[in-house]
Scaffold this motif. Structure first.
Motif, mmCIF file in Angstrom:
data_model
loop_
_atom_site.group_PDB
_atom_site.id
_atom_site.type_symbol
_atom_site.label_atom_id
_atom_site.label_comp_id
_atom_site.label_asym_id
_atom_site.label_seq_id
_atom_site.Cartn_x
_atom_site.Cartn_y
_atom_site.Cartn_z
ATOM 1 N N ASP A 1 0.519 -1.125 0.118
ATOM 2 C CA ASP A 1 0.256 -0.201 -0.010
ATOM 3 C C ASP A 1 0.878 0.984 -0.264
ATOM 4 N N THR A 2 2.235 1.515 0.330
ATOM 5 C CA THR A 2 3.095 2.470 1.167
ATOM 6 C C THR A 2 4.389 1.814 1.062
ATOM 7 N N ILE A 3 4.822 2.364 0.204
ATOM 8 C CA ILE A 3 6.289 1.861 0.571
ATOM 9 C C ILE A 3 7.116 3.669 1.032
ATOM 10 N N SER A 4 7.671 2.969 2.224
ATOM 11 C CA SER A 4 8.737 3.913 3.584
ATOM 12 C C SER A 4 9.828 3.198 3.854
ATOM 13 N N THR A 5 10.399 4.212 4.596
ATOM 14 C CA THR A 5 12.228 3.567 4.230
ATOM 15 C C THR A 5 12.887 3.181 5.960
ATOM 16 N N ASP A 6 11.871 3.937 6.627
ATOM 17 C CA ASP A 6 12.627 3.214 7.736
ATOM 18 C C ASP A 6 14.362 4.311 7.785
ATOM 19 N N ILE A 7 14.456 5.259 7.384
ATOM 20 C CA ILE A 7 15.623 5.726 7.467
ATOM 21 C C ILE A 7 15.747 5.886 8.829
ATOM 22 N N TYR A 8 17.509 6.594 8.882
ATOM 23 C CA TYR A 8 18.099 7.226 10.193
ATOM 24 C C TYR A 8 19.336 7.175 10.261
ATOM 25 N N ALA B 1 -0.772 6.940 0.554
ATOM 26 C CA ALA B 1 -0.504 7.618 2.386
ATOM 27 C C ALA B 1 -1.390 8.188 2.298
ATOM 28 N N ALA B 2 -1.393 9.523 2.155
ATOM 29 C CA ALA B 2 -2.789 10.552 2.121
ATOM 30 C C ALA B 2 -3.847 9.959 2.117
ATOM 31 N N ASN B 3 -4.011 9.272 1.586
ATOM 32 C CA ASN B 3 -6.126 8.038 2.154
ATOM 33 C C ASN B 3 -5.217 7.598 3.369
ATOM 34 N N TRP B 4 -4.707 6.833 4.019
ATOM 35 C CA TRP B 4 -4.580 6.212 4.935
ATOM 36 C C TRP B 4 -4.360 7.468 6.427
ATOM 37 N N LEU B 5 -3.666 8.740 5.734
ATOM 38 C CA LEU B 5 -3.988 9.604 7.679
ATOM 39 C C LEU B 5 -4.558 10.247 7.162
ATOM 40 N N LYS B 6 -5.570 9.964 6.146
ATOM 41 C CA LYS B 6 -7.262 10.481 6.209
ATOM 42 C C LYS B 6 -6.198 12.983 6.307
ATOM 43 N N MET B 7 -5.792 12.422 5.136
ATOM 44 C CA MET B 7 -4.820 13.941 4.479
ATOM 45 C C MET B 7 -4.978 14.442 3.052
#
Length: 366
Positions: free
Chosen positions: A262-269, A306-312
């Motif tokens: 659904d979303t691509i995220s990095t888990d970046i630090y 991602a925007a849809n999940w955030l409801k933004m």
């Protein structure tokens, strides 16, 4: 005098070219290419534009080590206009993270770690006394627009001897606070089926393409039936690449069987940004381009989905009369080495490269 910018000859994902007229941070007009003029003209020939990239899983509380980094280093400098900190802080430090959000150029939101101590320790769910329900509820009440969900890291190194108990507590807190869960999956116990039994619609499973034994596939790389059932129920699958949570082999198996992100995220630090295997959002997106997903699917994973999940929804669209929240990027037709969390290397013949962002009325190069 009004602050005006014009983006000349920029491509949408439909490959049609446009000019954008932006005044005081608002998109005033979208027109045929080379038809608009303003104070500051930016030649975007060869570049694509999307709504600002959203990274739904980062670690942006710089004080914590190893899981911390500077917000703008993993945000706008990477082409990402909105980052969501994935549980770096629990109730003890969430006010500090909220204060940090006022000081950075990147839009910062947060998942609240159900452990009060957050990632001050990396076994934050090994002691149930650190899960203080009253503190969680008060934190959500204090920062209702900032805290978008609750985070529980459900792997053996985090929960210790507590097994599935922290997730049972998280489920109760989710009901009380009316916040969905983001659940990190990793090594067992707890076992993946136990975790999925407790998930509800709109909960997020992050790291769903990790290569550990406790994964969404059986030994023959077939999707577990309980995973399919959960996806049909509305569970959200998030990549959460990270240092140990993305496998090309597993990602290829998922694509073959139609199990899509659904979303691509990095888990970046800091460490996996500087030393890999993550490096950047562009590199992470390029891995899915390499896997055979279309550019439209890849970019949707960091914008509209991602925007849809955030409801933004405004964060995921480009529209006249709304704030200019934009990412400019190129698709480079040159070889690049991509590395997964297992150390497997692949050479891609094309890759995505962030070039600039428009945020809060200002254009910044990446």
């Amino acid at each position: 005098m009004c602050n005006t910018h014009v983006l000349h000859n920029v491509s949408r994902l439909n490959h049609q070219k446009y000019d954008f007229f932006i005044e005081d941070g608002t998109i005033k007009a979208i027109s045929e290419p080379k038809t608009l003029n303003g104070e500051h003209v930016i030649d975007c020939t060869g570049l694509y534009v999307s709504s600002g990239w959203i990274d739904l899983h980062v670690h942006a509380f710089p004080e914590f080590d190893p899981y911390g980094d500077d917000v703008d280093e993993i945000g706008i400098k990477q082409g990402v206009t909105t980052v969501v900190d994935a549980g770096s802080c629990g109730a003890d430090r969430i006010a500090d993270l909220h204060e940090l959000s006022k000081q950075c150029k990147t839009n910062l939101l947060a998942f609240l770690n159900i452990s009060s101590i957050g990632l001050k320790r990396i076994d934050e769910l090994s002691n149930l006394s650190w899960i203080n329900s009253d503190k969680v509820v008060k934190a959500v009440e204090q920062f209702p627009d900032f805290i978008v969900g609750l985070k529980a890291r459900m792997s053996k190194s985090v929960v210790g001897e507590q097994g599935i108990k922290p997730l049972q507590l998280a489920r109760r807190l989710s009901l009380i606070t009316k916040r969905s869960l983001m659940v990190h999956i990793g090594s067992s116990p707890p076992y993946i089926e136990q975790i999925f039994d407790l998930l509800e619609k709109e909960d997020i499973v992050t790291h769903f393409l990790h290569g550990k034994a406790n994964r969404l596939f059986d030994n023959n790389e077939h999707i577990h039936s309980f995973v399919t059932k959960a996806v049909n129920k509305g569970i959200h699958l998030d990549v959460g690449h990270g240092s140990a949570s993305f496998s090309f082999q597993v990602a290829e198996a998922a694509k073959r069987q139609g199990l899509k992100f659904d979303t691509i995220s990095t888990d970046i630090y800091r460490n996996n940004r500087l030393n890999g295997p993550v490096y950047s959002m562009s590199k992470t997106l390029s891995k899915f381009l390499y896997l055979g997903y279309s550019i439209e699917e890849v970019i949707a994973g960091v914008t509209i989905n991602a925007a849809n999940w955030l409801k933004m929804p405004k964060l995921g669209r480009i529209q006249e009369g709304e704030p200019a929240n934009l990412t400019l990027f190129s698709i480079e037709n040159s070889p690049v080495k991509l590395i997964d969390s297992e150390g497997e290397e692949q050479i891609a013949t094309k890759h995505i490269k962030a070039k600039g962002v428009f945020k809060n009325g200002t254009y910044l190069t990446c």
